[in-house]
Design a protein around this motif. Structure first.
Motif, PDB file in Angstrom:
ATOM      1  N   PHE A  49     -45.047   6.364 -23.623  1.00  0.00           N
ATOM      2  CA  PHE A  49     -44.339   7.403 -24.281  1.00  0.00           C
ATOM      3  C   PHE A  49     -42.703   7.115 -24.018  1.00  0.00           C
ATOM      4  O   PHE A  49     -42.228   7.637 -23.010  1.00  0.00           O
ATOM      5  CB  PHE A  49     -44.632   8.732 -23.516  1.00  0.00           C
ATOM      6  N   PHE A  51     -44.803  13.194 -31.326  1.00  0.00           N
ATOM      7  CA  PHE A  51     -45.181  12.063 -30.271  1.00  0.00           C
ATOM      8  C   PHE A  51     -46.367  12.954 -29.068  1.00  0.00           C
ATOM      9  O   PHE A  51     -47.470  12.314 -28.829  1.00  0.00           O
ATOM     10  CB  PHE A  51     -44.107  11.622 -29.505  1.00  0.00           C
ATOM     11  N   GLU A  92     -40.323  14.883 -31.027  1.00  0.00           N
ATOM     12  CA  GLU A  92     -40.963  14.747 -29.635  1.00  0.00           C
ATOM     13  C   GLU A  92     -42.105  15.577 -29.556  1.00  0.00           C
ATOM     14  O   GLU A  92     -43.249  15.215 -28.885  1.00  0.00           O
ATOM     15  CB  GLU A  92     -40.054  15.207 -28.743  1.00  0.00           C
ATOM     16  N   HIS A 117     -37.136  18.320 -23.200  1.00  0.00           N
ATOM     17  CA  HIS A 117     -38.071  16.896 -22.833  1.00  0.00           C
ATOM     18  C   HIS A 117     -38.783  17.258 -21.511  1.00  0.00           C
ATOM     19  O   HIS A 117     -40.029  16.886 -21.488  1.00  0.00           O
ATOM     20  CB  HIS A 117     -36.998  15.805 -22.648  1.00  0.00           C
ATOM     21  N   MET A 155     -39.758   8.100 -24.897  1.00  0.00           N
ATOM     22  CA  MET A 155     -39.310   9.245 -25.472  1.00  0.00           C
ATOM     23  C   MET A 155     -37.885   9.227 -26.381  1.00  0.00           C
ATOM     24  O   MET A 155     -37.221   8.334 -26.097  1.00  0.00           O
ATOM     25  CB  MET A 155     -39.078  10.671 -24.507  1.00  0.00           C
ATOM     26  N   ALA A 156     -37.637  10.152 -27.304  1.00  0.00           N
ATOM     27  CA  ALA A 156     -36.782  10.046 -28.236  1.00  0.00           C
ATOM     28  C   ALA A 156     -35.341  10.873 -27.321  1.00  0.00           C
ATOM     29  O   ALA A 156     -34.176  10.177 -27.354  1.00  0.00           O
ATOM     30  CB  ALA A 156     -36.758  10.636 -29.370  1.00  0.00           C
ATOM     31  N   ARG A 214     -34.637  11.223 -35.548  1.00  0.00           N
ATOM     32  CA  ARG A 214     -35.822  11.149 -34.608  1.00  0.00           C
ATOM     33  C   ARG A 214     -36.267  12.651 -34.052  1.00  0.00           C
ATOM     34  O   ARG A 214     -36.962  12.574 -33.287  1.00  0.00           O
ATOM     35  CB  ARG A 214     -35.189  10.177 -33.471  1.00  0.00           C
ATOM     36  N   SER A 238     -37.745   8.449 -20.424  1.00  0.00           N
ATOM     37  CA  SER A 238     -36.731   9.429 -21.504  1.00  0.00           C
ATOM     38  C   SER A 238     -35.496   8.422 -21.760  1.00  0.00           C
ATOM     39  O   SER A 238     -35.401   7.262 -21.067  1.00  0.00           O
ATOM     40  CB  SER A 238     -36.238  10.623 -20.350  1.00  0.00           C
ATOM     41  N   ASP A 239     -34.879   8.746 -22.394  1.00  0.00           N
ATOM     42  CA  ASP A 239     -33.454   8.161 -23.182  1.00  0.00           C
ATOM     43  C   ASP A 239     -32.410   8.610 -22.948  1.00  0.00           C
ATOM     44  O   ASP A 239     -32.015   9.942 -23.153  1.00  0.00           O
ATOM     45  CB  ASP A 239     -34.047   7.929 -24.618  1.00  0.00           C
ATOM     46  N   GLY A 260     -43.453   7.257 -29.669  1.00  0.00           N
ATOM     47  CA  GLY A 260     -42.006   7.480 -29.350  1.00  0.00           C
ATOM     48  C   GLY A 260     -41.171   6.528 -30.011  1.00  0.00           C
ATOM     49  O   GLY A 260     -41.376   6.297 -31.040  1.00  0.00           O
ATOM     50  N   LYS A 261     -40.029   6.091 -29.270  1.00  0.00           N
ATOM     51  CA  LYS A 261     -38.968   5.273 -30.075  1.00  0.00           C
ATOM     52  C   LYS A 261     -39.521   3.748 -29.856  1.00  0.00           C
ATOM     53  O   LYS A 261     -39.875   3.219 -28.700  1.00  0.00           O
ATOM     54  CB  LYS A 261     -37.637   5.410 -29.263  1.00  0.00           C
ATOM     55  N   VAL A 303     -44.359   6.256 -34.087  1.00  0.00           N
ATOM     56  CA  VAL A 303     -43.135   5.835 -33.457  1.00  0.00           C
ATOM     57  C   VAL A 303     -42.063   6.197 -34.539  1.00  0.00           C
ATOM     58  O   VAL A 303     -42.368   6.214 -35.546  1.00  0.00           O
ATOM     59  CB  VAL A 303     -43.019   4.357 -33.269  1.00  0.00           C
TER      60      VAL A 303
END
Length: 433
Positions: free
Chosen positions: A189, A169, A166, A243, A191-192, A144, A14-15, A99-100, A132
């Motif tokens: 993965f 993705f 998300e 998420h 994630m954004a 995103r 996760s971000d 993802g990112k 991505v």
């Protein structure tokens, strides 16, 4: 798991979500039933730490190296860097990233202009397939989340209107797993969620009426400047919970395909939560995000893993884990031997995942070299379970002083602190190119 099958690996990151955000870690601000369930059925780690910002963490995660060896700048990975995409592909795994990305170009135009667009492109990152956000460009990278700009296997998607990044993705990952269920696969993965801009998700009442900012509606600002955009922290709750839901969809697909017992799923955060977001732990303790800070609020992240039949249910691990440890761990699980000349600073924590004694760390090293010209300061430090020593000689007892308000100087050391300093200080001399 069948004895003749190598395990699948799914690595989810996760971000901008710190340790305090997850229910099973004591967080009470957000509902995270999927991750809580993963921990109950698998393992969670109490002392996982990463770098305070995303690029330093991601480069360590993908290469197993401390940043002093291979850090170019924020949003940049060396174009010739060998990643876990290359290593797993070379070992016969089917590989996918969704993802990112954001590792080819990011530094704003007035900072390190000579480094613009000098990082690694997604095409060269070693993965068989990719889907991505932010693959190459910088100023026009776009949303995103709602109406996202997504680059999939060499072309930009033209059908993302009213779709959510998300979900795109996750859909791609689930399709990839279904197509490759008979072969060992590696899915990354990044994630954004839950990075700014803080916006409604498809589960928010405001979502249908929400129009994401465009390059034309940012009032002269670029997408790079959204870190300073006056968005609404109240949406962080919706983003954390969405998420968690997306991760549940990926896990459910593994069960649907009947390959959950063949798959190691690891979930981790990339740095602390946003500094403008404060969360509650144990119903009474407020913890404000520490993204970009070298205190524990900036580096302490959730780490949860599941592998039914291999990881004992409800295992809680207290060993120190840092972001250089993930590559050797997943390679160990897959039975992959790195090339003879491949340098890794991390160490496997596969035994700890299984509830066994492993090669436990006595310390973690941090070389934090953030984006140039910004508020984050360069720092080198070493952290044990109790102490943190910076290369300027400041020593902190982080159990008693987690915000690092009162440094111990060598002249005031007692016997215990003197012994800690004598153990840790020589390590700095080893951490040079």
């Amino acid at each position: 798991m069948a004895s003749d099958r190598r395990p699948n690996i799914v690595l989810i990151m996760s971000d901008d979500l710190g340790y305090e955000a997850i229910g099973v870690n004591g967080g009470t601000s957000y509902a995270t039933p999927v991750l809580d369930g993963m921990a109950a059925a698998g393992a969670r780690f109490e002392n996982a730490h990463v770098q305070p910002l995303c690029t330093p963490t991601r480069i360590q995660l993908m290469t197993g190296k401390y940043n002093f060896r291979n850090y170019l700048g924020f949003g940049l990975m060396h174009p010739d860097e060998v990643t876990f995409g290359h290593l797993f592909s070379d070992a016969g795994y089917k590989t996918c990233i969704a993802g990112k990305w954001q590792l080819h170009s990011y530094n704003p135009p007035d900072e390190m202009p000579e480094a613009r667009s000098t990082g690694q492109t997604i095409e060269d990152a070693g993965f068989d397939e990719f889907c991505v956000w932010h693959p190459h460009h910088t100023e026009d990278k776009g949303s995103r989340y709602k109406d996202p700009i997504i680059y999939e296997n060499g072309k930009f998607l033209d059908d993302t209107k009213d779709k959510y990044g998300e979900d795109i993705f996750a859909d791609y990952i689930m399709d990839f797993m279904e197509r490759n269920q008979d072969d060992p696969f590696f899915v990354y993965f990044p994630m954004a969620l839950t990075h700014r801009p803080l916006e409604p998700t498809p589960d928010s009442p405001e979502y249908d009426d929400f129009i994401p900012p465009s390059n034309e509606t940012l009032g002269g600002r670029t997408w790079d400047e959204l870190e300073g955009w006056d968005d609404d922290p109240r949406y962080y709750k919706d983003m954390v919970e969405y998420h968690d839901k997306v991760i549940g969809r990926v896990n459910d697909k593994l069960s649907e395909l009947g390959i959950a017992e063949d798959t190691l799923v690891i979930y981790v955060g990339d740095n602390g939560s946003p500094i403008e977001v404060c969360s509650v732990m144990h119903s009474h303790t407020e913890v404000c995000g520490g993204k970009g800070l070298t205190v524990d609020r900036g580096t302490h992240v959730p780490l949860i893993a599941s592998w039914p039949g291999t990881i004992p249910e409800g295992h809680v691990e207290n060993d120190l884990i840092d972001s250089s440890d993930f590559l050797p761990t997943i390679m160990d699980a897959a039975g992959i031997t790195p090339p003879a000349d491949y340098v890794m600073d991390g160490r496997t924590f596969l035994p700890q995942l299984k509830g066994e004694d492993g090669d436990s760390r006595e310390w973690m090293y941090f070389h934090f070299e953030p984006m140039s010209g910004r508020v984050y300061r360069f720092a080198r430090y070493i952290r044990t379970h109790q102490y943190k020593l910076y290369d300027d000689g400041n020593l902190f007892d982080i159990n008693a002083d987690p915000e690092e308000q009162s440094a111990f100087e060598a002249s005031n050391d007692n016997d215990e602190r003197a012994a800690v300093r004598a153990q840790l200080a020589p390590i700095f001399d080893q951490m040079v190119k």
